[in-house]
Design a protein around this motif. Structure first.
Motif, PDB file in Angstrom:
ATOM      1  N   VAL A   1       0.865  -1.180   0.000  1.00  0.00           N
ATOM      2  CA  VAL A   1       0.000   0.000   0.000  1.00  0.00           C
ATOM      3  C   VAL A   1       0.904   1.234   0.000  1.00  0.00           C
ATOM      4  N   ARG A   2       0.752   2.061  -1.025  1.00  0.00           N
ATOM      5  CA  ARG A   2       1.601   3.248  -1.172  1.00  0.00           C
ATOM      6  C   ARG A   2       0.741   4.499  -0.994  1.00  0.00           C
ATOM      7  N   ILE A   3       0.941   5.219   0.103  1.00  0.00           N
ATOM      8  CA  ILE A   3       0.222   6.477   0.344  1.00  0.00           C
ATOM      9  C   ILE A   3       1.069   7.598  -0.237  1.00  0.00           C
ATOM     10  N   CYS A   4       0.596   8.149  -1.354  1.00  0.00           N
ATOM     11  CA  CYS A   4       1.398   9.101  -2.129  1.00  0.00           C
ATOM     12  C   CYS A   4       1.073  10.557  -1.819  1.00  0.00           C
ATOM     13  N   GLU A   5      -0.185  10.848  -1.466  1.00  0.00           N
ATOM     14  CA  GLU A   5      -0.571  12.234  -1.192  1.00  0.00           C
ATOM     15  C   GLU A   5      -1.523  12.287  -0.009  1.00  0.00           C
ATOM     16  N   ASN A   6      -1.459  13.411   0.728  1.00  0.00           N
ATOM     17  CA  ASN A   6      -2.367  13.672   1.838  1.00  0.00           C
ATOM     18  C   ASN A   6      -3.171  14.935   1.571  1.00  0.00           C
ATOM     19  N   HIS A   7      -4.219  15.110   2.336  1.00  0.00           N
ATOM     20  CA  HIS A   7      -5.036  16.311   2.217  1.00  0.00           C
ATOM     21  C   HIS A   7      -4.191  17.540   2.560  1.00  0.00           C
ATOM     22  N   GLN A   8      -4.351  18.600   1.783  1.00  0.00           N
ATOM     23  CA  GLN A   8      -3.625  19.863   1.977  1.00  0.00           C
ATOM     24  C   GLN A   8      -2.103  19.657   1.995  1.00  0.00           C
ATOM     25  N   ASN A   9      -1.650  18.690   1.212  1.00  0.00           N
ATOM     26  CA  ASN A   9      -0.214  18.399   1.091  1.00  0.00           C
ATOM     27  C   ASN A   9       0.430  18.061   2.435  1.00  0.00           C
ATOM     28  N   GLY A  10      -0.332  17.386   3.279  1.00  0.00           N
ATOM     29  CA  GLY A  10       0.224  16.967   4.564  1.00  0.00           C
ATOM     30  C   GLY A  10       1.393  16.010   4.383  1.00  0.00           C
ATOM     31  N   LYS A  11       2.317  16.047   5.324  1.00  0.00           N
ATOM     32  CA  LYS A  11       3.523  15.216   5.215  1.00  0.00           C
ATOM     33  C   LYS A  11       3.261  13.791   5.683  1.00  0.00           C
ATOM     34  N   ASP A  12       2.963  13.617   6.977  1.00  0.00           N
ATOM     35  CA  ASP A  12       2.703  12.292   7.527  1.00  0.00           C
ATOM     36  C   ASP A  12       1.242  11.917   7.326  1.00  0.00           C
ATOM     37  N   THR A  13       0.934  10.653   7.563  1.00  0.00           N
ATOM     38  CA  THR A  13      -0.388  10.147   7.244  1.00  0.00           C
ATOM     39  C   THR A  13      -0.953   9.320   8.388  1.00  0.00           C
ATOM     40  N   HIS A  14      -2.280   9.175   8.386  1.00  0.00           N
ATOM     41  CA  HIS A  14      -2.992   8.303   9.315  1.00  0.00           C
ATOM     42  C   HIS A  14      -3.772   7.268   8.514  1.00  0.00           C
ATOM     43  N   LEU A  15      -3.591   6.007   8.862  1.00  0.00           N
ATOM     44  CA  LEU A  15      -4.383   4.917   8.293  1.00  0.00           C
ATOM     45  C   LEU A  15      -4.964   4.135   9.454  1.00  0.00           C
ATOM     46  N   ARG A  16      -6.299   4.068   9.529  1.00  0.00           N
ATOM     47  CA  ARG A  16      -6.965   3.539  10.717  1.00  0.00           C
ATOM     48  C   ARG A  16      -7.421   2.088  10.591  1.00  0.00           C
ATOM     49  N   GLY A  17      -7.397   1.532   9.421  1.00  0.00           N
ATOM     50  CA  GLY A  17      -7.823   0.140   9.283  1.00  0.00           C
ATOM     51  C   GLY A  17      -7.632  -0.352   7.864  1.00  0.00           C
ATOM     52  N   LEU A  18      -7.339  -1.644   7.730  1.00  0.00           N
ATOM     53  CA  LEU A  18      -7.205  -2.269   6.417  1.00  0.00           C
ATOM     54  C   LEU A  18      -7.522  -3.754   6.553  1.00  0.00           C
ATOM     55  N   GLN A  19      -8.346  -4.253   5.657  1.00  0.00           N
ATOM     56  CA  GLN A  19      -8.749  -5.655   5.685  1.00  0.00           C
ATOM     57  C   GLN A  19      -8.623  -6.262   4.296  1.00  0.00           C
ATOM     58  N   LEU A  20      -8.222  -7.545   4.255  1.00  0.00           N
ATOM     59  CA  LEU A  20      -8.150  -8.300   3.011  1.00  0.00           C
ATOM     60  C   LEU A  20      -9.029  -9.539   3.146  1.00  0.00           C
TER      61      LEU A  20
END
Length: 279
Positions: A214-233
């Motif tokens: 999973v590649r997080i390439c962009e955030n809202h308002q060009n934020g640097k770090d990111t939050h991911l709260r859940g992922l299921q397969l």
């Protein structure tokens, strides 16, 4: 000698012999305050011994992830999860906790990577992520790319998720995965089943891989770090179909497909196999 005897004959006062209890020297109000302070000290000592209290131990109902879609089962716990960077206390354990109040927070340059390693080839038919713009704002991902393969050398991008202000569980698009296979039980004998059965046995694209990135390439308002709260397969759940097969055709619903299978008598044992004969 006499002086020694005189010293030994001195009597020690009783209040020095048996010191008074501390509680006897306090009033009732002071004793209550002292008791509360002791309880707080004990709680702090327990936290120091056990570490930070995990808020995922008792998540509320709203923060619990939903049940898997019909006919599917979650295979996320079968994998080993790693991230490119994380803040202390906001790593893989927080992301994997069954509580969307917790999250993985990156601590490095973009793109932020989440690698999901399986120990053998798996067949993934569904995937979803949980994002919350209302809580995370500039930490919210707006562009996520998904890649898969057998290892880092053959990763191929198969889907892209792009949202401006995402909230809740979002399904990952499997349209470009390619190969489509029927779910368990989607054969000629099941064509006449109910609408619910047809939905549970719908044809699904299959992603065969050992590694999902999973590649997080962009955030809202060009934020640097990111939050991911859940992922299921998810993979296909064949347990229900297996139970029906174990129970035999007689336990199947009275449908045209089941009737055709009864006419075939595939579960009957021929007479020559049960009755011995002398030759």
């Amino acid at each position: 000698m006499a002086s020694g005897n005189r010293h030994s004959s001195h009597n020690v006062p009783e209040f020095l012999d048996a010191p008074a209890d501390a509680e006897d020297l306090l009033s009732e109000d002071d004793q209550e305050v002292a008791g509360e302070l002791l309880e707080e000290d004990e709680d702090v000592a327990e936290e120091d011994e056990e570490g930070v209290v995990d808020p995922a131990a008792q998540p509320d109902q709203q923060s619990m992830p939903p049940a898997p879609p019909p006919g599917l089962k979650e295979i996320s716990p079968l994998a080993s999860w790693t991230v490119s960077s994380s803040k202390p206390g906001c790593g893989v354990a927080a992301l994997r906790a069954p509580n969307t109040a917790l999250f993985w927070q990156s601590d490095g340059p973009q793109p932020h990577l989440l690698n999901i390693h399986f120990f053998k080839l798996v067949e993934i038919v569904g995937m979803r992520v949980y994002l919350n713009f209302d809580l995370d704002e500039s930490y919210t991902p707006t562009l996520i790319r998904f890649a898969a393969g057998t290892g880092y050398n053959d990763l191929q991008e198969f889907s892209t998720l792009q949202k401006q202000q995402p909230n809740g569980w979002l399904e990952v698009d499997f349209e470009d995965v390619g190969e489509v296979e029927p779910a368990d039980g989607d054969d000629d004998e099941m064509k006449d089943d109910s609408e619910e059965e047809k939905e549970n046995t719908r044809r699904l694209p299959v992603l065969r891989c050992m590694l999902v990135q999973v590649r997080i390439c962009e955030n809202h308002q060009n934020g640097k770090d990111t939050h991911l709260r859940g992922l299921q397969l998810f993979a296909r759940d064949s347990s229900k179909m297996q139970e029906r097969m174990d129970a035999g055709v007689s336990a199947m619903p009275a449908t045209a497909g089941a009737e055709r299978m009864r006419k075939k008598k595939i579960f009957e044992v021929p007479a020559w196999a049960t009755v011995p004969s002398l030759r």
